[in-house]
Design a protein around this motif. Structure first.
Motif, PDB file in Angstrom:
ATOM      1  N   GLN A  72      -1.151   7.759   4.777  1.00  0.00           N
ATOM      2  CA  GLN A  72      -0.650   7.889   3.404  1.00  0.00           C
ATOM      3  C   GLN A  72       0.872   7.904   3.308  1.00  0.00           C
ATOM      4  O   GLN A  72       1.433   7.544   2.275  1.00  0.00           O
ATOM      5  CB  GLN A  72      -1.200   9.182   2.774  1.00  0.00           C
ATOM      6  N   THR A  73       1.559   8.350   4.353  1.00  0.00           N
ATOM      7  CA  THR A  73       3.009   8.544   4.266  1.00  0.00           C
ATOM      8  C   THR A  73       3.756   7.538   5.130  1.00  0.00           C
ATOM      9  O   THR A  73       3.196   6.946   6.053  1.00  0.00           O
ATOM     10  CB  THR A  73       3.399   9.957   4.720  1.00  0.00           C
TER      11      THR A  73
ATOM     12  N   ARG B  70      -6.678  -1.698   2.354  1.00  0.00           N
ATOM     13  CA  ARG B  70      -7.194  -0.719   3.318  1.00  0.00           C
ATOM     14  C   ARG B  70      -8.593  -1.103   3.808  1.00  0.00           C
ATOM     15  O   ARG B  70      -8.933  -0.904   4.973  1.00  0.00           O
ATOM     16  CB  ARG B  70      -7.224   0.676   2.690  1.00  0.00           C
TER      17      ARG B  70
ATOM     18  N   GLN C  40       3.846   8.528   8.862  1.00  0.00           N
ATOM     19  CA  GLN C  40       2.629   8.143   9.572  1.00  0.00           C
ATOM     20  C   GLN C  40       2.679   6.649   9.919  1.00  0.00           C
ATOM     21  O   GLN C  40       2.241   6.243  10.989  1.00  0.00           O
ATOM     22  CB  GLN C  40       1.407   8.435   8.699  1.00  0.00           C
TER      23      GLN C  40
ATOM     24  N   VAL D  72      -6.568   5.356   6.762  1.00  0.00           N
ATOM     25  CA  VAL D  72      -6.400   6.664   6.122  1.00  0.00           C
ATOM     26  C   VAL D  72      -4.943   7.095   5.956  1.00  0.00           C
ATOM     27  O   VAL D  72      -4.667   8.069   5.248  1.00  0.00           O
ATOM     28  CB  VAL D  72      -7.141   7.764   6.925  1.00  0.00           C
TER      29      VAL D  72
ATOM     30  N   GLU E 271       0.811  -1.219   0.000  1.00  0.00           N
ATOM     31  CA  GLU E 271       0.000   0.000   0.000  1.00  0.00           C
ATOM     32  C   GLU E 271       0.845   1.269   0.000  1.00  0.00           C
ATOM     33  O   GLU E 271       0.470   2.269  -0.611  1.00  0.00           O
ATOM     34  CB  GLU E 271      -0.940   0.003   1.216  1.00  0.00           C
ATOM     35  N   LEU E 272       1.984   1.241   0.701  1.00  0.00           N
ATOM     36  CA  LEU E 272       2.817   2.439   0.806  1.00  0.00           C
ATOM     37  C   LEU E 272       4.098   2.333  -0.010  1.00  0.00           C
ATOM     38  O   LEU E 272       4.875   3.290  -0.070  1.00  0.00           O
ATOM     39  CB  LEU E 272       3.160   2.707   2.273  1.00  0.00           C
TER      40      LEU E 272
END
Length: 420
Positions: A318-319, A389, A322, A316, A261-262
């Motif tokens: 994104q980075t 997610r 985080q 939620v 995902e990231l």
């Protein structure tokens, strides 16, 4: 020390290097995230989720029979050794998995998972035998702390080898990663010998003329009947089923989530999981202290509230920063929830119980089934919706139901000495 021995598998194989390696080599071998497994096409991350579920489903099916036989036949240490050796050898066997032989890799990973989770049925049941109830929380936390330290140590050694792979004479990083799998197997096998030497044998109960399989069934029947009169234990096990589905799924699939995902690099994911392990040491002791001041119910409930927030934030984020921040919080509650769950169940076992393994078999079966449900749900929702997610929302619901059932059990309003 057995936590020290086997936790290397949980961290290096289940949580970090193997999931990342699996994603990378299968993507390269099949030139896509869609792989061919025994003639069928499936997404590699979904296949991995299903493989984790399969391993725990096997153990959930066989462990009740084995634990009953272990109790009555005095074979607890025998089965602990059997599953340890199965897990260690299968883990070492991952050295020969290179991506294209995906069937071999999945079979080895499933057998390694069976060895790891199967051994815990017998290992956990030793807790009431080797210490007093007043020390359950402290010793359980100490075991997890040793596990986190030992596993981080081996992970850092592996990480250093990966960084310096050319200096060590290896052309590709993947070669050193595969060597790390071999090291985990040897580590697990070697350090387990300390526990095997000191843990009691329980051979005084062995009756060679008995049919141990039938006696195992008898033991399970006795435990099942006793559960009818143990309301707190029944409700607690149900609550544990739901919140463990969330906890264990995060533990086994966090690295895959970060990678897919990231798009985090392997080195960053390894650093993240290391942070989780180190913070988990503090978390185990912190929530043991909360339990001592209040009670186990309060300690577990407070962690579950945090877990609900973790799942919502994971949906939620994104980075990568985080993700790092979330890792710190995960580590804090991961160490606490595991050690407190084990010690809380120990306190719910009736004081006059001799056959602790059969009781812990129910505990472990519940945990294994929860992992099956959690990891399968995670993979199925990703396959259905196309996004990991969305799977985090399912995990949040598991924690919410766990909170409700734990409140219903009322163990948070019960003194530590009157659970039963």
């Amino acid at each position: 020390m057995y936590d020290w021995a086997n936790s290397a598998y949980l961290l290096v194989i289940s949580s970090t290097l193997f999931p990342i390696y699996f994603n990378g080599v299968t993507r390269a071998a099949f030139e896509s995230e869609t792989v061919v497994f025994f003639g069928s096409e499936i997404t590699n991350t979904v296949l991995y989720s299903y493989a984790v579920a399969a391993a725990f489903l096997i153990v959930a099916f066989i462990s009740p029979w084995l634990s009953g036989m272990a109790d009555y036949g005095g074979k607890k240490k025998f089965f602990l050794k059997l599953f340890t050796y199965l897990g260690a050898v299968s883990t070492a066997g991952l050295y020969w998995f290179e991506g294209s032989n995906i069937e071999y890799g999945i079979v080895c990973s499933i057998l390694a998972g069976v060895g790891y989770s199967g051994s815990l049925v017998f290992y956990n049941s030793y807790l009431p035998e080797i210490t007093t109830e007043s020390e359950y929380d402290k010793l359980s936390a100490k075991g997890y702390a040793y596990g986190y330290i030992g596993s981080v140590l081996l992970l850092l050694i592996s990480f250093a080898m990966i960084i310096m792979h050319k200096s060590l004479g290896f052309e590709a990083e993947s070669e050193v990663v595969r060597l790390s799998f071999l090291l985990v197997g040897l580590w697990w096998f070697g350090f387990a010998q300390y526990s095997f030497f000191y843990l009691p044998d329980n051979k005084d109960r062995l009756k060679k003329t008995d049919n141990l399989f039938l006696k195992g069934v008898k033991e399970l029947k006795i435990v099942f009947q006793s559960l009818k009169n143990l309301r707190a234990m029944k409700v607690y096990l149900l609550a544990f089923f739901f919140y463990s589905a969330g906890v264990q799924t995060v533990m086994h699939l966090a690295a895959i989530f970060g990678e897919k995902e990231l798009r985090l690099e392997a080195s960053k994911l390894i650093v993240t999981i290391t942070i989780i392990q180190l913070v988990a040491i503090a978390g185990a002791y912190m929530f043991a202290a909360i339990s001592k001041k209040y009670n186990n119910g309060i300690s577990i409930l407070s962690m579950l509230i945090i877990w609900i927030g973790i799942c919502g934030y994971a949906y939620v984020l994104q980075t990568e920063y985080q993700f790092y921040g979330l890792a710190v919080v995960v580590g804090l509650v991961m160490g606490g929830i595991q050690s407190m769950s084990r010690s809380t169940f120990s306190k719910l076992i009736p004081d006059n119980t001799i056959d602790n393994t059969s009781y812990f078999s129910f505990y472990d079966v519940v945990e294994k089934l929860s992992i099956v449900v959690g990891t399968f749900s995670f993979g199925f929702i990703e396959q259905w919706t196309g996004s990991m997610r969305n799977s985090t929302i399912a995990l949040m619901l598991f924690f919410v139901v766990g909170v409700g059932l734990l409140l219903y059990s009322r163990i948070h309003k019960t003194s530590q000495t009157s659970y039963v």
